[in-house]
Design a protein around this motif. Sequence first.
Motif, PDB file in Angstrom:
ATOM      1  N   VAL A  12       0.866  -1.173   0.000  1.00 29.23           N
ATOM      2  CA  VAL A  12       0.000   0.000   0.000  1.00 29.23           C
ATOM      3  C   VAL A  12       0.902   1.222   0.000  1.00 29.23           C
ATOM      4  CG1 VAL A  12      -1.740   1.323   1.246  1.00 29.23           C
ATOM      5  CG2 VAL A  12      -1.841  -1.176   1.278  1.00 29.23           C
ATOM      6  N   GLY A  13       1.007   1.889  -1.140  1.00 26.26           N
ATOM      7  CA  GLY A  13       1.842   3.076  -1.236  1.00 26.26           C
ATOM      8  C   GLY A  13       3.252   2.809  -0.746  1.00 26.26           C
ATOM      9  N   GLN A  14       3.700   3.675   0.160  1.00 25.98           N
ATOM     10  CA  GLN A  14       5.055   3.560   0.700  1.00 25.98           C
ATOM     11  C   GLN A  14       5.096   2.921   2.084  1.00 25.98           C
ATOM     12  OE1 GLN A  14       7.851   4.265  -1.122  1.00 25.98           O
ATOM     13  NE2 GLN A  14       6.307   4.468  -2.730  1.00 25.98           N
ATOM     14  N   LEU A  15       3.998   2.307   2.529  1.00 25.20           N
ATOM     15  CA  LEU A  15       4.022   1.626   3.820  1.00 25.20           C
ATOM     16  C   LEU A  15       5.059   0.505   3.798  1.00 25.20           C
ATOM     17  CD1 LEU A  15       0.224   1.288   4.764  1.00 25.20           C
ATOM     18  CD2 LEU A  15       1.922   2.802   5.786  1.00 25.20           C
ATOM     19  N   PRO A  16       5.786   0.302   4.880  1.00 24.98           N
ATOM     20  CA  PRO A  16       6.788  -0.776   4.924  1.00 24.98           C
ATOM     21  C   PRO A  16       6.152  -2.129   4.628  1.00 24.98           C
ATOM     22  CG  PRO A  16       7.029   0.688   6.808  1.00 24.98           C
ATOM     23  CD  PRO A  16       5.749   1.080   6.131  1.00 24.98           C
ATOM     24  N   SER A  17       6.803  -2.911   3.796  1.00 23.69           N
ATOM     25  CA  SER A  17       6.173  -4.166   3.375  1.00 23.69           C
ATOM     26  C   SER A  17       7.212  -5.226   3.024  1.00 23.69           C
ATOM     27  CB  SER A  17       5.262  -3.931   2.159  1.00 23.69           C
ATOM     28  OG  SER A  17       6.013  -3.461   1.049  1.00 23.69           O
ATOM     29  N   ILE A  18       6.789  -6.476   3.209  1.00 22.95           N
ATOM     30  CA  ILE A  18       7.545  -7.652   2.756  1.00 22.95           C
ATOM     31  C   ILE A  18       6.586  -8.445   1.881  1.00 22.95           C
ATOM     32  CG2 ILE A  18       8.845  -9.696   3.420  1.00 22.95           C
ATOM     33  CD1 ILE A  18      10.084  -7.285   4.664  1.00 22.95           C
ATOM     34  N   ILE A  19       6.919  -8.637   0.619  1.00 22.32           N
ATOM     35  CA  ILE A  19       6.049  -9.402  -0.264  1.00 22.32           C
ATOM     36  C   ILE A  19       6.825 -10.550  -0.899  1.00 22.32           C
ATOM     37  CG2 ILE A  19       4.660  -7.350  -0.797  1.00 22.32           C
ATOM     38  CD1 ILE A  19       5.967  -7.458  -3.629  1.00 22.32           C
ATOM     39  N   PHE A  20       6.081 -11.447  -1.536  1.00 24.56           N
ATOM     40  CA  PHE A  20       6.695 -12.489  -2.353  1.00 24.56           C
ATOM     41  C   PHE A  20       6.634 -12.042  -3.815  1.00 24.56           C
ATOM     42  CE2 PHE A  20       4.712 -14.800   1.251  1.00 24.56           C
ATOM     43  CZ  PHE A  20       5.865 -15.291   1.840  1.00 24.56           C
ATOM     44  N   ASP A  21       7.559 -12.523  -4.600  1.00 25.41           N
ATOM     45  CA  ASP A  21       7.594 -12.149  -6.015  1.00 25.41           C
ATOM     46  C   ASP A  21       6.551 -12.975  -6.769  1.00 25.41           C
ATOM     47  OD1 ASP A  21       8.146 -11.402  -8.597  1.00 25.41           O
ATOM     48  OD2 ASP A  21      10.330 -11.515  -8.362  1.00 25.41           O
ATOM     49  N   ASN A  22       5.290 -12.545  -6.663  1.00 26.53           N
ATOM     50  CA  ASN A  22       4.192 -13.271  -7.291  1.00 26.53           C
ATOM     51  C   ASN A  22       4.331 -13.351  -8.806  1.00 26.53           C
ATOM     52  OD1 ASN A  22       2.045 -13.851  -5.085  1.00 26.53           O
ATOM     53  ND2 ASN A  22       2.635 -11.738  -4.691  1.00 26.53           N
ATOM     54  N   ALA A  23       4.752 -12.251  -9.411  1.00 27.91           N
ATOM     55  CA  ALA A  23       4.858 -12.221 -10.870  1.00 27.91           C
ATOM     56  C   ALA A  23       5.845 -13.268 -11.375  1.00 27.91           C
ATOM     57  CB  ALA A  23       5.263 -10.831 -11.349  1.00 27.91           C
ATOM     58  N   ASP A  24       6.982 -13.398 -10.712  1.00 23.64           N
ATOM     59  CA  ASP A  24       7.961 -14.387 -11.158  1.00 23.64           C
ATOM     60  C   ASP A  24       7.469 -15.803 -10.882  1.00 23.64           C
ATOM     61  OD1 ASP A  24      10.647 -14.864 -12.301  1.00 23.64           O
ATOM     62  OD2 ASP A  24      10.999 -15.828 -10.369  1.00 23.64           O
ATOM     63  N   GLY A  25       6.732 -15.999  -9.792  1.00 25.10           N
ATOM     64  CA  GLY A  25       6.153 -17.315  -9.531  1.00 25.10           C
ATOM     65  C   GLY A  25       5.189 -17.729 -10.634  1.00 25.10           C
ATOM     66  N   ILE A  26       4.342 -16.799 -11.042  1.00 23.65           N
ATOM     67  CA  ILE A  26       3.414 -17.073 -12.149  1.00 23.65           C
ATOM     68  C   ILE A  26       4.186 -17.328 -13.438  1.00 23.65           C
ATOM     69  CG2 ILE A  26       1.690 -16.013 -13.651  1.00 23.65           C
ATOM     70  CD1 ILE A  26       0.506 -16.973 -11.029  1.00 23.65           C
ATOM     71  N   ARG A  27       5.238 -16.550 -13.665  1.00 26.39           N
ATOM     72  CA  ARG A  27       6.053 -16.755 -14.882  1.00 26.39           C
ATOM     73  C   ARG A  27       6.617 -18.165 -14.917  1.00 26.39           C
ATOM     74  NH1 ARG A  27      10.856 -17.560 -16.004  1.00 26.39           N
ATOM     75  NH2 ARG A  27      11.568 -17.195 -13.857  1.00 26.39           N
TER      76      ARG A  27
END
Length: 331
Positions: A147-162
């Motif tokens: 969400v905007g510039q809120l601190p975040s840790i995500i997984f690379d979903n796009a590369d997983g789908i690729r």
Amino acid sequence: MAATIKDVARLAGVSQSSVSRTLAAPDQVRPETRERVERAVARLGYHPNRIARGLSTGRAGAIGFVVPDIANPFFPGIVKAAQCRARDFGLAVLLADSDEDPATETDLIRTLTKQVDGFVLCAPRAGDDELRSVCGDVPVVLLNRRVGQLPSIIFDNADGIRQALAHLAALGHRRVAYVAGPRASWVNRERARAVRTVAAGLDLTVVEAGHVSPDFEGGVAVADLVLAGGVTSVIAYNDMIGLGLMSRFGARGVRVPDDVSIVGFDDIPASALVSPALTTVSQPKDQCGRAGVDLLVDLLNERPRPGGARTALPTRLIVRASTGPAPQPRR
């Protein structure tokens, strides 16, 4: 009598403030000081008084951890890793389950705000504006959400789908279904967008199905619709949906992977135990939980991070028995 912080300081040969710093933020003291304090704590069996510490520091000594559904096998691994890491910093974890309801989620955050020093929100379902509003007065880290510039840790979903689509394309599949998860899920929107983009580059036709609940029953409910789309392969929003698809396909006499290949997402333990074992995209859940707590502790201690406070963790395709060559057209 129970040991006191004064006893620990005397045995370790350090000041009481050094003991406090070691217990609250061990990475901020010298290794030799930390070792002396830890030995003294172990020898004396010292347990810090959280209430007293809170009165002296103005902190609660606890963090809030909110998940959409603790019964979903994806979340316990993240929660456990986060709790273990929080313990390293002397922090308790208050766990709350929003039951996949955005309104309940924001109510929980408001209720817990005065009881915690900050929040780790795992895959929150509330809208961007609601999250910005409710998180305005306390440090917050988002996991599996941006969400905007809120601190975040995500997984690379796009590369997983690729990786998943490249795998299916290499097996000769040309028509792929994507079974979508919850409508309020940011992760689902990211994965759906990646499916469309990557499929176009691989000249694959995508049939979108859903949105369904992110559980076994959701997969069962959508399976007939998927088959009606004439696809030879499916990517499910998560493993639980994939397992539900597999069950319903089997009940209809549709063979996996001979007739239809299935790829899940998350690599929950059950995905390796079914027959055929489920091909899936693995995400480093333990690393995510630990990293979320580390980032929150940095925010609480006002320690800036080089490059900002947004991190994407890598994903990895795990090929198992639920995917195989595309069936040949009957003559």
